[in-house]
Design an enzyme around this catalytic site. Structure first.
Site, mmCIF file in Angstrom:
data_model
loop_
_atom_site.group_PDB
_atom_site.id
_atom_site.type_symbol
_atom_site.label_atom_id
_atom_site.label_comp_id
_atom_site.label_asym_id
_atom_site.label_seq_id
_atom_site.Cartn_x
_atom_site.Cartn_y
_atom_site.Cartn_z
ATOM 1 N N LEU A 137 0.838 -1.195 0.000
ATOM 2 C CA LEU A 137 0.000 0.000 0.000
ATOM 3 C C LEU A 137 0.874 1.246 0.000
ATOM 4 O O LEU A 137 1.965 1.255 0.579
ATOM 5 C CB LEU A 137 -0.914 0.030 1.235
ATOM 6 N N ASP A 138 0.391 2.319 -0.638
ATOM 7 C CA ASP A 138 1.079 3.614 -0.562
ATOM 8 C C ASP A 138 1.209 4.053 0.889
ATOM 9 O O ASP A 138 0.418 3.648 1.750
ATOM 10 C CB ASP A 138 0.290 4.688 -1.324
ATOM 11 N N LYS A 139 2.161 4.911 1.138
ATOM 12 C CA LYS A 139 2.422 5.391 2.500
ATOM 13 C C LYS A 139 1.155 5.924 3.160
ATOM 14 O O LYS A 139 0.879 5.634 4.325
ATOM 15 C CB LYS A 139 3.496 6.494 2.467
ATOM 16 N N THR A 141 -2.027 5.385 2.342
ATOM 17 C CA THR A 141 -3.196 4.521 2.272
ATOM 18 C C THR A 141 -3.213 3.610 3.494
ATOM 19 O O THR A 141 -2.198 3.018 3.846
ATOM 20 C CB THR A 141 -3.185 3.673 0.987
#
Length: 295
Positions: A137-139, A141
């Site tokens: 996951l993105d930072k 998210t």
């Protein structure tokens, strides 16, 4: 540290097979068998070492012991990384990752990542493995992530992922009232020519397909559920911005920061078939407080 191992009691159907063919049917790759042979693993029948040319007999106990994994000197444990464990067994973890925690170290975030936090946990629990994140996951998210505990499990999950057998859904809050109650966005995504981070919709990009359902809407905001057919970098963020509804807090793709200080995106559901325990597992998480307060 105790190495990971798998055990099988041989039945009449598998009696007479060579160990190498039996393990191939269990999806152990040639590379995995080479690692076991040359890097400290072992194959045993009834607790006695055998080669892969051994012919199995009914009632044999076949044990495969995997070698310990190299973590790399740069990956240090960090006890202060926030996250929680939703599920754990000998082969995988399901993690609830909060926003503002990167998944793995990078040039911009060399420490303080989920991987650093998990390495510390592995050290405390004497887990002889490095970090194998299945869905990153993105930072910014939040939500559910699947982490394999050893290389063999990671290989099985990666195969499932390529076959689209790991099912995830997300919830997002976007700007504006989304007109259709449901829809599909099929637009190719590629890297922006002058950026190493930003992605754009472009004809020469990779195929990207996003399905969405509107859960609730007002004049200013819409709460939506999203399911992906593909897993391109920033796919949800790029696709929603492309139809005029950027994620709240996503300044990179046109979202405003007046409601929330990070992109309002949450990995809320995760379902997969456990390839070793041979059962389906399903998990869900409610919205975190910063997104819940927006509704």
């Amino acid at each position: 540290m105790k190495s990971f191992q798998l055990n099988w009691v041989i039945d009449a159907y598998d009696s007479g097979k060579l160990v190498v063919n039996f393990l191939k049917e269990k999806q152990l790759s040639k590379r995995a068998l080479t690692d076991i042979k040359f890097h400290g693993g072992d194959i045993r029948i009834n607790d006695e070492h055998v080669t892969v040319r051994y012919k199995l007999k009914e009632h044999d106990l076949l044990t495969v012991i995997f070698p310990e994994e190299d973590r790399g000197a740069s990956l240090e444990g960090d006890p202060y990384v926030p996250y929680s464990i939703v599920y754990e067994d000998d082969h995988c973890l399901v993690i609830n990752k909060p926003a503002n925690v990167p998944s793995i170290p990078s040039r911009d975030h060399p420490s303080g990542t989920l991987a650093n936090g998990l390495i510390y946990y592995y050290e405390q629990k004497n887990i002889p493995s490095t970090i194998h994140i299945v869905n990153r996951l993105d930072k910014d998210t939040s939500g559910l992530m699947l982490v394999a505990k050893h290389r063999f499990a990671h290989s099985l999950f990666s195969t499932q992922q390529k076959k689209k057998q790991i099912h995830r859904s997300y919830e997002a809050i976007v700007h504006g009232a989304v007109r259709l109650s449901e829809g599909t966005i099929s637009k190719r995504i590629g890297r922006k020519s002058d950026s190493i981070i930003e992605r754009v919709v472009t004809e020469d990009g990779q195929e990207a397909i996003t399905h969405y359902n509107v859960l609730s809407t007002s004049k200013e905001l819409s709460h939506i559920k999203l399911v992906l057919d593909t897993g391109r970098t920033h796919q949800i963020r790029v696709h929603m911005a492309s139809i005029g509804h950027p994620l709240c807090g996503d300044s990179l793709y046109g979202g405003r920061m007046d409601h929330i200080q990070r992109q309002a995106l949450h990995s809320s559901e995760l379902t997969f078939f456990h390839p070793i325990l041979l059962k389906e597992l399903s998990f869900s998480l409610p919205l975190p407080n910063d997104m819940k307060s927006m509704l």
